[in-house]
Every structure is written in C-alpha cells, then in structure tokens.
Scaffold this motif. Structure first.
Motif, PDB file in Angstrom:
ATOM      1  N   UNK A   1     -19.615  92.278  88.374  1.00  0.00           N
ATOM      2  CA  UNK A   1     -18.807  93.313  87.734  1.00  0.00           C
ATOM      3  C   UNK A   1     -17.556  92.662  87.132  1.00  0.00           C
ATOM      4  N   UNK A   2     -17.213  93.071  85.931  1.00  0.00           N
ATOM      5  CA  UNK A   2     -16.037  92.557  85.240  1.00  0.00           C
ATOM      6  C   UNK A   2     -15.275  93.725  84.649  1.00  0.00           C
ATOM      7  N   UNK A   3     -13.984  93.829  84.960  1.00  0.00           N
ATOM      8  CA  UNK A   3     -13.126  94.888  84.445  1.00  0.00           C
ATOM      9  C   UNK A   3     -12.020  94.243  83.607  1.00  0.00           C
ATOM     10  N   UNK A   4     -11.835  94.738  82.395  1.00  0.00           N
ATOM     11  CA  UNK A   4     -10.778  94.225  81.525  1.00  0.00           C
ATOM     12  C   UNK A   4      -9.886  95.379  81.074  1.00  0.00           C
ATOM     13  N   UNK A   5      -8.694  95.067  80.640  1.00  0.00           N
ATOM     14  CA  UNK A   5      -7.768  96.046  80.072  1.00  0.00           C
ATOM     15  C   UNK A   5      -7.711  95.847  78.564  1.00  0.00           C
ATOM     16  N   UNK A   6      -7.928  96.906  77.830  1.00  0.00           N
ATOM     17  CA  UNK A   6      -7.917  96.837  76.367  1.00  0.00           C
ATOM     18  C   UNK A   6      -6.474  96.677  75.884  1.00  0.00           C
ATOM     19  N   UNK A   7      -6.272  95.778  74.949  1.00  0.00           N
ATOM     20  CA  UNK A   7      -4.936  95.548  74.389  1.00  0.00           C
ATOM     21  C   UNK A   7      -4.421  96.810  73.709  1.00  0.00           C
ATOM     22  N   UNK A   8      -3.114  96.930  73.681  1.00  0.00           N
ATOM     23  CA  UNK A   8      -2.484  98.079  73.016  1.00  0.00           C
ATOM     24  C   UNK A   8      -1.221  97.579  72.322  1.00  0.00           C
ATOM     25  N   UNK A   9      -0.991  97.991  71.053  1.00  0.00           N
ATOM     26  CA  UNK A   9      -1.800  98.939  70.279  1.00  0.00           C
ATOM     27  C   UNK A   9      -2.986  98.264  69.614  1.00  0.00           C
ATOM     28  N   UNK A  10      -3.975  99.080  69.265  1.00  0.00           N
ATOM     29  CA  UNK A  10      -5.131  98.642  68.488  1.00  0.00           C
ATOM     30  C   UNK A  10      -5.455  99.713  67.464  1.00  0.00           C
ATOM     31  N   UNK A  11      -5.913  99.289  66.299  1.00  0.00           N
ATOM     32  CA  UNK A  11      -6.293 100.256  65.281  1.00  0.00           C
ATOM     33  C   UNK A  11      -7.508 101.054  65.708  1.00  0.00           C
ATOM     34  N   UNK A  12      -7.522 102.317  65.325  1.00  0.00           N
ATOM     35  CA  UNK A  12      -8.674 103.156  65.590  1.00  0.00           C
ATOM     36  C   UNK A  12      -9.918 102.549  64.943  1.00  0.00           C
ATOM     37  N   UNK A  13     -11.031 102.527  65.681  1.00  0.00           N
ATOM     38  CA  UNK A  13     -12.277 101.977  65.163  1.00  0.00           C
ATOM     39  C   UNK A  13     -12.468 100.496  65.407  1.00  0.00           C
ATOM     40  N   UNK A  14     -11.485  99.835  66.045  1.00  0.00           N
ATOM     41  CA  UNK A  14     -11.653  98.419  66.388  1.00  0.00           C
ATOM     42  C   UNK A  14     -12.880  98.249  67.290  1.00  0.00           C
ATOM     43  N   UNK A  15     -13.718  97.236  67.010  1.00  0.00           N
ATOM     44  CA  UNK A  15     -14.930  96.997  67.798  1.00  0.00           C
ATOM     45  C   UNK A  15     -14.674  95.914  68.827  1.00  0.00           C
ATOM     46  N   UNK A  16     -15.003  96.202  70.074  1.00  0.00           N
ATOM     47  CA  UNK A  16     -14.921  95.237  71.165  1.00  0.00           C
ATOM     48  C   UNK A  16     -16.339  94.813  71.513  1.00  0.00           C
TER      49      UNK A  16
END
Length: 211
Positions: A1-16
């Motif tokens: 299991x791997x948990x990450x925190x999404x960076x902020x801010x990010x543009x709407x629709x950014x693909x991870x």
C-alpha cells in the motif's frame, strides 16, 4: 500500500499517472499506468474601499479600489471584474494595482456606465490577491447628505462558477449653498405711477438651495 499527498495548488484537470513494478533475480513485472484526474477550482472573494472615506463634497473625486482574493486550490485565470458606477458621479479613469495587469474598458471620461477589467495575470491560489482601481467625480451641485452608493460589482474566472458579488460602499455628500442677492430700481419715477423693484438671487455654492 502506498499513500501520497497531492500537491496544492494544481490546475483543474491535471493528470496524475502512476505505474508500479516489481523485480527479482531473473524476472520483473509492471502494472499498467493508472491515471487520476485532479479536481480543483478557484474560490474568489471581492471587496472594495473608497478614498476618501465617509464624507465627500460635490465636484470631489473618489477613487475605488477593488481587491480580489483567491482562497481556492487552483490559480484563477481569465479573471473578469465588473463594476457599475454609482449615481451622481461621472467617470475619470481606471487601472490596475501592480503586479496585476490586463485590459480595462470604461465609459468616456465625463460619462457614466460600467467598468470592466480583464486580467491577463493569474490570481494565485491559497490566498493570492490582485487589485484594480477606478476614479469618479461627484456631480456638482448636489443636495446635502446625498448618498453616493456603489452597490454592484462582481468577479468571475475560469472554473470559478457564478460571479461573486461584494458588499456596497457608501459616501455621503456634504454640500452648502452660498446665496447672493441684488436689487435694482429706476432712478426716478413720476408721482402716482407704479415703481418696480427687480430682485435677483444666485447660488454660487456646491449645494442646491431649498426651503
């Protein structure tokens, strides 16, 4: 299991996109890429101040400063600010407070109407702000205690939803009439004839005379 925190801010629709792999001596394997789409949006607020505050005189200029704040998770782009000029005023000029920049469309100086700013700069997420200004001249003369109310102004941006409206700003006119009066009559008149006096009065103040 791997948990990450999404960076902020990010543009709407950014693909991870993420791919997992495993290797050992003589063998390896990998998963297909997994893609997650970021959902974010600006959250805009707008407020206004006037200079001077409070009381103004007929013929005086008022400069309004409109400040836009973005507390959302995406930088605000395509920002449009619209302001309807208050009654009993005429347009002087409009502009931006650096580092904000863009175009501005307003009435011809001396006339009334709407002022529209289209920002070419971003309003950063997480508390970023930008400011625009415009100046009007109060009509003269005006009745004392006339209210100069600037009630209608909005801001919107790409992904920000419906336009956001700010609270209105009020200035009160302080005006004083200045009356002058003169009287004239013929230098001579015949006995038993009417004598006419002419009385002229003028108001050279900045307030209408009533009562």
């Amino acid at each position: 299991r791997l948990v990450v925190t999404v960076s902020s801010p990010l543009n709407n629709g950014t693909l991870l996109t993420n791919t997992a792999g495993i290797t050992c001596e003589g063998a390896s394997a990998a998963t297909d890429p997994m893609t997650t789409t970021v959902m974010s949006a600006p959250l805009l607020e707008i407020g206004k101040s006037s200079a001077p505050l409070g009381n103004v005189s007929p013929g005086e200029r008022i400069t309004y400063t409109l400040r836009i704040t973005n507390t959302g998770m995406e930088d605000a782009s395509g920002v449009i600010v619209t302001d309807t000029m208050p009654l009993s005023t005429t347009f002087v000029d409009a502009g931006y407070v650096l580092p904000a920049a863009g175009s501005v469309v307003g009435p011809t100086p001396g006339e009334t109407g709407n002022v529209v700013w289209q920002l070419s700069t971003l309003v950063p997420a997480l508390g970023g702000s930008a400011a625009v200004t415009f100046t009007v001249q109060v009509t003269s003369p005006l009745n004392n205690e006339t209210l100069i109310i600037n009630p209608v102004y909005t801001v919107t941006a790409i992904h920000a939803g419906v336009p956001v409206t700010g609270s209105y700003v009020v200035n009160t006119v302080t005006a004083v009439p200045n009356l002058k009066i003169t009287k004239s009559a013929p230098a001579w008149v015949q006995a038993n004839m009417p004598l006419t006096y002419t009385i002229r009065y003028t108001n050279t103040g900045n307030g209408n005379a009533s009562g």
